[in-house]
Scaffold this motif. Structure first.
Motif, PDB file in Angstrom:
ATOM      1  N   ALA A  33       0.812  -1.211   0.000  1.00 38.31           N
ATOM      2  CA  ALA A  33       0.000   0.000   0.000  1.00 38.31           C
ATOM      3  C   ALA A  33       0.847   1.263   0.000  1.00 38.31           C
ATOM      4  N   THR A  34       2.144   1.142   0.203  1.00 35.00           N
ATOM      5  CA  THR A  34       3.004   2.325   0.211  1.00 35.00           C
ATOM      6  C   THR A  34       3.055   2.920  -1.192  1.00 35.00           C
ATOM      7  N   PRO A  35       2.676   4.175  -1.362  1.00 30.45           N
ATOM      8  CA  PRO A  35       2.612   4.741  -2.720  1.00 30.45           C
ATOM      9  C   PRO A  35       3.993   5.057  -3.274  1.00 30.45           C
ATOM     10  N   GLU A  36       4.053   5.141  -4.569  1.00 30.01           N
ATOM     11  CA  GLU A  36       5.260   5.608  -5.254  1.00 30.01           C
ATOM     12  C   GLU A  36       5.167   7.122  -5.374  1.00 30.01           C
ATOM     13  N   VAL A  37       6.175   7.825  -4.888  1.00 27.39           N
ATOM     14  CA  VAL A  37       6.160   9.283  -4.869  1.00 27.39           C
ATOM     15  C   VAL A  37       6.974   9.796  -6.052  1.00 27.39           C
ATOM     16  N   ARG A  67       6.440   4.007 -18.860  1.00 23.20           N
ATOM     17  CA  ARG A  67       5.818   2.922 -18.104  1.00 23.20           C
ATOM     18  C   ARG A  67       4.501   3.439 -17.552  1.00 23.20           C
ATOM     19  N   GLU A  68       3.489   2.599 -17.608  1.00 21.95           N
ATOM     20  CA  GLU A  68       2.175   2.963 -17.106  1.00 21.95           C
ATOM     21  C   GLU A  68       2.051   2.557 -15.648  1.00 21.95           C
ATOM     22  N   ALA A  69       1.221   3.285 -14.911  1.00 22.70           N
ATOM     23  CA  ALA A  69       1.018   3.001 -13.489  1.00 22.70           C
ATOM     24  C   ALA A  69      -0.416   3.331 -13.112  1.00 22.70           C
ATOM     25  N   ASP A  70      -0.885   2.641 -12.072  1.00 27.54           N
ATOM     26  CA  ASP A  70      -2.217   2.884 -11.521  1.00 27.54           C
ATOM     27  C   ASP A  70      -2.158   4.133 -10.641  1.00 27.54           C
ATOM     28  N   PRO A  71      -2.982   5.157 -10.912  1.00 27.20           N
ATOM     29  CA  PRO A  71      -2.942   6.372 -10.079  1.00 27.20           C
ATOM     30  C   PRO A  71      -3.175   6.096  -8.603  1.00 27.20           C
ATOM     31  N   ALA A  72      -3.865   5.005  -8.270  1.00 27.39           N
ATOM     32  CA  ALA A  72      -4.124   4.701  -6.859  1.00 27.39           C
ATOM     33  C   ALA A  72      -2.839   4.460  -6.087  1.00 27.39           C
ATOM     34  N   GLY A  73      -1.770   4.096  -6.774  1.00 23.72           N
ATOM     35  CA  GLY A  73      -0.506   3.830  -6.102  1.00 23.72           C
ATOM     36  C   GLY A  73       0.521   4.918  -6.285  1.00 23.72           C
ATOM     37  N   LEU A  74       0.088   6.132  -6.704  1.00 16.20           N
ATOM     38  CA  LEU A  74       1.020   7.222  -6.994  1.00 16.20           C
ATOM     39  C   LEU A  74       0.711   8.451  -6.150  1.00 16.20           C
ATOM     40  N   VAL A  75       1.760   9.189  -5.836  1.00 16.89           N
ATOM     41  CA  VAL A  75       1.642  10.520  -5.251  1.00 16.89           C
ATOM     42  C   VAL A  75       2.451  11.469  -6.129  1.00 16.89           C
ATOM     43  N   PHE A  76       1.793  12.491  -6.667  1.00 14.46           N
ATOM     44  CA  PHE A  76       2.463  13.504  -7.470  1.00 14.46           C
ATOM     45  C   PHE A  76       2.871  14.632  -6.518  1.00 14.46           C
ATOM     46  N   ASN A  77       4.165  14.711  -6.263  1.00 11.06           N
ATOM     47  CA  ASN A  77       4.664  15.607  -5.216  1.00 11.06           C
ATOM     48  C   ASN A  77       5.295  16.858  -5.827  1.00 11.06           C
ATOM     49  N   TYR A 225       6.298  15.703   1.533  1.00 14.29           N
ATOM     50  CA  TYR A 225       5.445  14.520   1.611  1.00 14.29           C
ATOM     51  C   TYR A 225       5.823  13.700   2.840  1.00 14.29           C
ATOM     52  N   GLU A 226       4.838  13.372   3.644  1.00 15.00           N
ATOM     53  CA  GLU A 226       5.042  12.517   4.809  1.00 15.00           C
ATOM     54  C   GLU A 226       4.259  11.231   4.623  1.00 15.00           C
ATOM     55  N   PRO A 227       4.931  10.097   4.603  1.00 11.34           N
ATOM     56  CA  PRO A 227       4.217   8.827   4.411  1.00 11.34           C
ATOM     57  C   PRO A 227       3.171   8.631   5.494  1.00 11.34           C
ATOM     58  N   PRO A 240      12.225  -2.058   1.388  1.00 11.71           N
ATOM     59  CA  PRO A 240      11.228  -0.985   1.340  1.00 11.71           C
ATOM     60  C   PRO A 240      11.127  -0.411  -0.062  1.00 11.71           C
ATOM     61  N   PRO A 241       9.934   0.028  -0.421  1.00 10.53           N
ATOM     62  CA  PRO A 241       9.786   0.605  -1.760  1.00 10.53           C
ATOM     63  C   PRO A 241      10.526   1.921  -1.863  1.00 10.53           C
ATOM     64  N   THR A 242      11.045   2.206  -3.024  1.00 12.58           N
ATOM     65  CA  THR A 242      11.713   3.477  -3.267  1.00 12.58           C
ATOM     66  C   THR A 242      10.667   4.539  -3.520  1.00 12.58           C
ATOM     67  N   SER A 243      11.012   5.767  -3.164  1.00  8.82           N
ATOM     68  CA  SER A 243      10.036   6.838  -3.303  1.00  8.82           C
ATOM     69  C   SER A 243       9.939   7.348  -4.732  1.00  8.82           C
ATOM     70  N   THR A 244      11.048   7.451  -5.412  1.00 11.64           N
ATOM     71  CA  THR A 244      11.017   7.968  -6.772  1.00 11.64           C
ATOM     72  C   THR A 244      11.968   7.164  -7.636  1.00 11.64           C
ATOM     73  N   PRO A 245      11.469   6.320  -8.526  1.00  9.58           N
ATOM     74  CA  PRO A 245      12.362   5.555  -9.385  1.00  9.58           C
ATOM     75  C   PRO A 245      13.031   6.471 -10.383  1.00  9.58           C
ATOM     76  N   PRO A 246      14.237   6.117 -10.838  1.00  9.12           N
ATOM     77  CA  PRO A 246      14.883   6.957 -11.837  1.00  9.12           C
ATOM     78  C   PRO A 246      14.096   6.911 -13.138  1.00  9.12           C
ATOM     79  N   THR A 247      13.836   8.053 -13.693  1.00 11.23           N
ATOM     80  CA  THR A 247      13.135   8.125 -14.965  1.00 11.23           C
ATOM     81  C   THR A 247      13.887   9.060 -15.887  1.00 11.23           C
TER      82      THR A 247
END
Length: 806
Positions: A33-37, A67-77, A225-227, A240-247
């Motif tokens: 459930a931890t979002p990708e930031v 790469r496509e992603a589900d908005p439910a798992g994203l935070v646009f910071n 952003y505070e998780p 732990p999931p990374t907050s921002t993958p390299p793009t």
């Protein structure tokens, strides 16, 4: 022991095993459930797709290899950093954002490498899948601590700000978005905090069935952003999931934006079939009213790039359409009275490309200037139609520069001294059919006069039937330019409506893009002695005499650029970062030059005055300055910056740090762009201290304003730094020389003299007044003594003759 006893005894063990697994299940669920930031990356927030049955909204991250992603798992910071926080200007056009001086946080329309760059797209939806090729994007609901506004940049001509989505104004809830588009705008938030924006996509199929994505929630966090806090798991997740993958950042900022949400899909041809007397009616996309050399003759043709492939068309077989949606209101400023009274309506082909409208320029890139004794003249000879035509551009401070005005006596002509590609605003004062007669002319070195005249029909509005009713059908259909030259024409065309297809001889080089012109006005080289030895890395030179896609100048003699397009660029050579001057001022492939062997010269054509106000860093209002403008200006080098040669597979971190280390010269240098409110955004400013560093994303080709406060010779030392894909940090430093003013002003004693060129009143060049920067080689004692002797002799001569040194 019976089977029943075994099952009873195994039951407690099974229960223990199940209870023991529960702690493992809990952290797994929490981790998922931890979002990708997302921070400082390119993201198409509203990625709209249609597979023939389902309309969907998702998000798309990165560029190229999306790469496509589900908005439910994203935070646009949108972080509270850099230029994100803006104080609202005291301008009525921005009153919808708040009161003057109020802070807002903006993810800008043009990319800022420090901030997230949100947009939306319908690029993957094929034509014909949906009615009218349009998707409605609707902001259904907005929750958060402040107001949300999405809008395009300030329109200098109308004085208005095109609004798109608003969380507080119900008039701005839906955008009618044509398919096949990729759009960016300004996303403004009036307060820090978390916002939940609910969007929905809807459309109608050709069969009349309504399709919808249903509501989709997007989370924006403005500021830190505070998780979300959760009960610590018994066993923490292993990774732990990374907050921002390299793009990878986008290859270039979008070159187009609609001036208003278009209601229909753009097309290179109108929905109404063109009259039989023309082959095509061009109503959207890139075209040029062009001249080119064919079998030694000068031909006037239309260079049609609306389909992505160049088609050379005869003006007698093609017409332009200026759609009703191209209407504009004449501004109140007195400088626009040539268009009519304030508030009057005109219909414009705009200078900057707009979605769903024609984008028309003028072009002499395919003219062989080596056979000519002077410039090419482009003249407007006659305008027949219900109203007037004016063709004009904007200068660096947004004032109109008029090329043609049919309200004044015709013919009128402009001179194109070298290979040129430019765009301007084409304003028509009334609806109806216009016939514009143009002439391209030139004189060869042998004294022969070359000229070609043609009449181009332009429909302003939708009455295409007025073009030429009952006209004859063309005998052939123009075809795309071949990759190799075809046979030359046997006779000079007459440009009548019955003219057959133009000859298939194509230009010597194909355009790099149908949607982004590469202006290439003339190069005026210095006449120089051989280049001094440099300490910069050697490069491998092409051995073939055939022009390559790009060329690196070998043992470079000094080169002076006075006009045309060039970029201060960086690329990899021999596995190392190397600074280059990408010289595109001549027809053909660009030449990659060592900056140390290049002088950029700004003549009186670059002179202007500081406007004051927000431009106070240039000096008081009315102070003379010399400026390379952000938009191309004839007679001035159009200098940009460029990282297009490098990709994410070569450079880690998505960008290059470009630093101005040092400036020597009589005044200051400021490099700046314009922000969403038309205010200056400074890149470099030597007046407030150096070094200054600017982050340039990979794949960038951009232009800004380069302003010098005094005449004279400047030497600007720049450094490019990046981390390569192998983890190695690479850096390169080079110095570029600018000579500012009609004579170049005072010279720096540190500059090494060479034989160079000065423009004479006749437009030719003499070898007397051009200098090159030092290349980094050591000076021997003999050179130092010689320099001292020359200096002393100069002082004696000045004292004796009381004449200034040239």
């Amino acid at each position: 022991m019976t089977a029943t006893h075994v099952r009873i005894r195994l039951l407690p063990a099974a229960l223990c095993l199940l209870l023991g697994c529960l702690p493992l299940l809990i952290p797994w669920s929490a981790g998922a459930a931890t979002p990708e930031v997302l921070r400082a990356v390119h993201a198409d927030v509203l990625h709209t797709t249609y597979d023939g049955s389902s309309l969907k909204l998702a998000s798309r991250i990165g560029v190229g290899d999306y790469r496509e992603a589900d908005p439910a798992g994203l935070v646009f910071n949108l972080e509270d950093r850099g230029s994100a926080r803006v104080e609202l200007p005291d301008a009525p056009a921005f009153a919808f954002l708040g009161k003057p001086g109020d802070p807002v946080w903006i993810a800008p329309e043009s990319q800022d490498p420090e901030l997230i760059w949100p947009g939306w797209d319908t690029e993957t939806i094929a034509a014909g899948q949906l009615r009218d090729d349009v998707v409605d994007l609707t902001l259904v609901n907005a929750e958060g601590p402040g107001a949300v506004e999405v809008f395009f940049n300030y329109d200098e001509f109308t004085g208005a700000v095109p609004r798109l989505f608003s969380s507080v104004d119900p008039a701005y809830k839906t955008v009618h978005q044509p398919i096949g588009r990729h759009v960016h705008a300004n996303w403004s938030f009036s307060a820090l905090g978390t916002y939940k924006l609910t969007f929905q996509a809807s459309a109608v199929t050709p069969g009349g069935t309504a399709v919808t994505s249903g509501p989709v929630v997007y989370t924006f966090v403005v500021g830190p952003y505070e998780p979300p806090t959760t009960t610590p798991p018994t066993t923490p997740p292993t990774t732990p999931p990374t907050s921002t993958p390299p793009t990878t950042p986008p290859t270039s900022p979008p070159t187009t934006r609609p001036t208003s949400p278009p209601a229909t899909s753009p097309s290179s041809t109108p929905t109404t079939p063109p009259p039989t007397c023309v082959t095509a009616v061009l109503s959207a996309g890139h075209v040029d009213v062009a001249a080119r050399t064919v079998d030694g003759d000068l031909r006037f043709q239309v260079k049609d790039g609306t389909t992505g492939t160049t088609v050379w068309r005869d003006p007698g077989t093609v017409a332009f359409q200026v759609k009703p949606s191209a209407d504009e209101v004449v501004p109140p400023s007195a400088s626009y009275r040539f268009l009519g009274p304030a508030g009057a309506t005109v219909w414009q082909i705009p200078q900057t490309q707009a979605t769903d409208l024609l984008w028309a320029g003028w072009n002499t890139e395919s003219v062989d200037y080596s056979t000519l004794s002077g410039p090419v003249s482009w003249s407007l000879d006659k305008v027949a139609g219900p109203g007037k035509l004016a063709v004009y551009q904007f200068d660096q401070f947004g004032q109109p520069l008029i090329s043609f005005d049919s309200a004044k006596p015709l013919p009128q002509a402009i001179s194109l001294a070298g290979p040129t590609h430019a765009h301007g605003n084409w304003a028509f004062t009334k609806l109806g059919l216009y016939k514009l007669t143009f002439t391209y002319s030139a004189t060869t070195k042998s004294g022969a006069r070359l000229s070609d005249t043609a009449t181009l029909p332009v429909v302003v509005g939708n009455d295409l039937a007025a073009l030429c009713p009952g006209g004859p059908t063309p005998t052939t259909t123009p075809t795309a330019t071949p990759t190799t030259p075809g046979p030359p024409p046997t006779a000079t065309p007459t440009h009548q409506p019955t003219t057959t297809a133009p000859p298939t001889t194509g230009p010597t080089t194909a355009p790099t893009s149908a949607d982004r012109p590469r202006p290439t006005p003339s190069l005026r080289p210095c006449v120089t002695a051989p280049s001094p030895t440099t300490t910069r890395p050697a490069t491998t030179q092409p051995t073939s005499t055939t022009p390559a896609a790009t060329t690196t100048a070998p043992t470079q003699a000094g080169t002076t650029l006075t006009d045309g397009h060039a970029d201060y660029a960086v690329r990899l050579e021999g596995g190392n970062l190397t600074s280059r001057l990408k010289d595109g001022t001549r027809t053909g492939a660009p030449v990659w030059r060592d900056p140390a062997a290049v002088t950029v010269r700004l003549t009186s054509a670059a002179s202007t005055t500081a406007p004051g106000g927000a431009f106070g860093f240039l000096g008081a209002a009315g102070t003379p300055i010399w400026q390379i403008p952000q938009t191309q200006k004839s007679g001035v080098v159009w200098l940009g910056w460029n990282t297009e040669e490098m990709t994410a597979t070569q450079v880690y971190g998505g960008g290059v740090d470009w630093r101005l280390d040092k400036l020597t010269g009589p005044g200051a240098l400021a490099v700046f762009e314009f922000d969403s409110f038309g205010q200056p955004k400074v890149v470099f400013n030597s007046a407030d201290g150096l070094p200054d560093t600017f982050r340039v994303p990979l794949g960038t080709h951009a232009h800004g304003n380069w302003a010098f406060t005094k005449a004279g010779t400047y030497r600007a030392t720049f450094t490019h730094t990046a981390t390569l894909a192998n983890g190695k940090k690479s850096t390169d430093t080079a110095t570029l020389t600018f000579v500012v003013g009609s004579t170049g002003g005072a010279r720096s004693l540190a500059a090494a003299p060479t034989t160079t060129a000065t423009e004479t009143s006749a437009g030719t060049f003499s070898t007397s007044d051009c200098k090159l920067a030092m290349t980094g080689g050591r000076l021997g004692i003999g050179w130092i003594v010689a320099a001292a002797v020359v200096l002393v002799l100069g002082v004696v001569l000045v004292t004796a003759t009381r004449r200034s040194e040239r």
